[in-house]
Scaffold this motif. Structure first.
Motif, PDB file in Angstrom:
ATOM      1  N   MET A   1      38.660  24.057  34.017  1.00 13.15           N
ATOM      2  CA  MET A   1      37.763  24.974  33.328  1.00 13.15           C
ATOM      3  C   MET A   1      38.056  25.030  31.829  1.00 13.15           C
ATOM      4  O   MET A   1      37.496  25.844  31.120  1.00 13.15           O
ATOM      5  N   ARG A   2      38.961  24.174  31.358  1.00 17.58           N
ATOM      6  CA  ARG A   2      39.277  24.206  29.929  1.00 17.58           C
ATOM      7  C   ARG A   2      38.024  23.893  29.115  1.00 17.58           C
ATOM      8  O   ARG A   2      37.754  24.514  28.097  1.00 17.58           O
ATOM      9  N   LEU A   3      37.282  22.943  29.638  1.00 15.37           N
ATOM     10  CA  LEU A   3      36.080  22.515  28.959  1.00 15.37           C
ATOM     11  C   LEU A   3      35.131  23.703  28.719  1.00 15.37           C
ATOM     12  O   LEU A   3      34.566  23.847  27.656  1.00 15.37           O
ATOM     13  N   LEU A   4      35.019  24.542  29.746  1.00 13.47           N
ATOM     14  CA  LEU A   4      34.125  25.683  29.629  1.00 13.47           C
ATOM     15  C   LEU A   4      34.592  26.671  28.571  1.00 13.47           C
ATOM     16  O   LEU A   4      33.791  27.294  27.884  1.00 13.47           O
ATOM     17  N   ALA A  19      44.225  32.935  41.120  1.00  9.76           N
ATOM     18  CA  ALA A  19      45.423  32.227  41.585  1.00  9.76           C
ATOM     19  C   ALA A  19      45.436  30.766  41.141  1.00  9.76           C
ATOM     20  O   ALA A  19      46.496  30.155  41.027  1.00  9.76           O
ATOM     21  N   ILE A  20      44.262  30.226  40.877  1.00  9.82           N
ATOM     22  CA  ILE A  20      44.210  28.811  40.492  1.00  9.82           C
ATOM     23  C   ILE A  20      43.901  28.635  39.008  1.00  9.82           C
ATOM     24  O   ILE A  20      43.637  27.537  38.540  1.00  9.82           O
ATOM     25  N   GLY A  21      43.929  29.715  38.251  1.00 10.06           N
ATOM     26  CA  GLY A  21      43.670  29.616  36.815  1.00 10.06           C
ATOM     27  C   GLY A  21      42.420  30.372  36.401  1.00 10.06           C
ATOM     28  O   GLY A  21      41.970  31.264  37.107  1.00 10.06           O
ATOM     29  N   ALA A  54      27.916  23.406  37.959  1.00  9.17           N
ATOM     30  CA  ALA A  54      28.340  23.806  39.302  1.00  9.17           C
ATOM     31  C   ALA A  54      29.790  24.263  39.249  1.00  9.17           C
ATOM     32  O   ALA A  54      30.531  23.897  38.341  1.00  9.17           O
ATOM     33  N   GLY A  55      30.180  25.098  40.192  1.00  9.94           N
ATOM     34  CA  GLY A  55      31.560  25.555  40.241  1.00  9.94           C
ATOM     35  C   GLY A  55      31.659  27.007  40.648  1.00  9.94           C
ATOM     36  O   GLY A  55      30.694  27.604  41.116  1.00  9.94           O
ATOM     37  N   LEU A  56      32.853  27.562  40.442  1.00 13.99           N
ATOM     38  CA  LEU A  56      33.098  28.946  40.840  1.00 13.99           C
ATOM     39  C   LEU A  56      32.963  29.876  39.633  1.00 13.99           C
ATOM     40  O   LEU A  56      33.463  29.569  38.550  1.00 13.99           O
TER      41      LEU A  56
END
Lengths: 356, 89
Positions: A1-4, A19-21, A54-56
């Motif tokens: 998600m760094r890109l975002l 928990a995953i960043g 797409a993603g969380l």
């Protein structure tokens, strides 16, 4: 998600810790830019590239026990969902449906089991939430095999309501959907929302007809003023504009009130009434009364309306695959034949008029 | 007002032997075609079926069959022109 985080879209408010960043967070309030976007796609401006990654996503302040709602990455869909959930804290798992809405994407298979399995793995959702349940839109069901998802991932698929506006009530009632929430509707307002695009889609053939009529008007008489030819072209075009409007707007809006179950017949009957009116008032439309022109319009105008009405099946929520195949099989040839004969007779009528 | 489309065209069929009455078909059907009666699904209104395929795809017991597709003339015409399956792309 760094890109975002580096290229944060305006509709992402900030980043939520999990928990995953970091996970991008959104709110349920739409901004002016979102509303403008909705208006544009309703008019078919940039509709095929109106998507979110797409993603969380976190909606509000979800924790590891919060619900997970699965949706498509068409931004209109994404916006409709979050707007319907003010005050709700949950996770939004956005599938890559290539910017297509849930139902169409489910039909194509892009809102499908495979993509869901991939997205679950890619987002490591199992580490973000402590439960094992996913809430999917009911209209995603044609693409998803719930038992397959459970077998492969341990996540239980729960089908939510058809409409985003019912999701809040669905969550509040302990995930119970009423019969009404399960039924797809196609009310006047729903139909009105999808008709502008139908008309926009016919701008090209309409332009072609206008150009043809203009040329015919120039051929018509001896040295004639451009302005007169232009005015007459506009008058000549009205019967066609009417036929297009009937097929793209009137039939869709009056859908359940027009007799016949077949869309071809709905368009044909309405188009015939219009054609009869035009033929009885030819001078009103800048045309000299002539039997050839009358027959030509009676063949051509209903054919246009019938074809466009048939085309509207794709925008409805209640036409079956077999039914539309039957309509195409039985209706297409007569429509094309009637239309082609109408065009030929129009030209013949013009030729007679020019020569006499 | 309820919308009604062509009668006697749907390819939907249900194998009552295989049905366990779990009721998932009643949850996914957007036109309330199914109902559970004495622990078995029954087809209430076959003419309302749009052949979206949601029921068959979600039936863990393969009790439902339907030739699914989208009721869209544009996609069907597109397929005819290209000699392919219906497509809207």
């Amino acid at each position: 998600m760094r890109l975002l985080s580096e290229h944060k879209p305006y509709w992402v408010t900030d980043l939520a810790d999990t928990a995953i960043g970091k996970v991008p967070r959104v709110g349920s309030l739409l901004e002016a830019a979102d509303r403008l976007g909705t208006l544009k796609v309703r008019l078919d401006i940039g509709r095929n590239s109106y998507s979110v990654p797409a993603g969380l996503y976190a909606l509000g302040q979800p924790d590891e026990k919060a619900h997970v709602l699965v949706t498509a990455n068409y931004k209109l869909t994404f916006d409709t969902l979050r707007q319907a959930l003010p005050g709700v804290n949950c996770w939004l798992l956005v599938l890559n449906t290539k910017g297509v809405n849930v139902w169409c994407a489910a039909g194509k298979g892009t809102f499908g089991t495979e993509e869901l399995l991939y997205r679950l793995k890619f987002t490591r959702l199992d580490q973000v939430v402590s439960h094992r349940a996913l809430i999917l839109p009911q209209l995603g069901a044609p693409g998803i095999s719930a038992h397959e998802v459970a077998k492969q991932t341990g996540f239980k698929v729960i089908y939510g309501p058809v409409r985003a506006t019912d999701v809040k009530a669905f969550l509040a009632s302990g995930l119970k959907a009423t019969k009404e929430m399960r039924r797809v509707r196609f009310d006047f307002v729903d139909r009105a929302a999808v008709t502008p695009i139908e008309l926009v889609h016919t701008f090209r053939p309409q332009g072609l007809i206008l150009a043809t009529l203009f040329v015919l008007n120039l051929l018509g008489r001896q040295p004639q003023l451009w302005s007169a030819a232009f005015t007459n072209t506009m008058l000549n075009f009205l019967p066609f504009l009417g036929a297009f409007t009937i097929g793209c707007v009137l039939v869709p809006l009056l859908l359940p009130w027009i007799p016949f179950r077949s869309f071809v017949l709905k368009g044909l009957s309405t188009g015939l009434i219009w054609a009869a009116y035009v033929v009885m008032n030819l001078p009103l439309f800048g045309m000299a009364p002539s039997p050839v022109t009358a027959v030509a319009l009676m063949l051509l105008l209903p054919a246009i309306s019938a074809f466009l009405a048939l085309n509207f099946t794709g925008s409805t929520t209640y036409t079956s695959f077999s039914g539309v195949k039957k309509e195409v099989r039985l209706g297409l040839k007569p429509i094309l034949f009637s239309g082609a004969l109408g065009i030929i007779l129009m030209l013949v009528g013009k030729a007679i008029q020019v020569m006499t | 007002m309820k919308h009604l489309y062509l009668k006697n065209v749907s390819t939907l069929s249900l194998d009552e032997e295989k049905c366990t009455g779990c009721g998932l078909c009643t949850s996914v059907c957007p036109h309330s075609v199914f109902e559970i009666r004495s622990s078995k699904a029954v087809i209430l209104d076959k003419d309302a079926c749009i052949e979206c395929g949601a029921c068959a795809k979600n039936c863990a017991f393969s009790a439902i069959r339907v030739v699914s597709g989208v009721g869209c003339a544009f996609a069907i015409l597109n397929g005819l022109l290209r000699g392919s399956a219906p497509t809207c792309d």
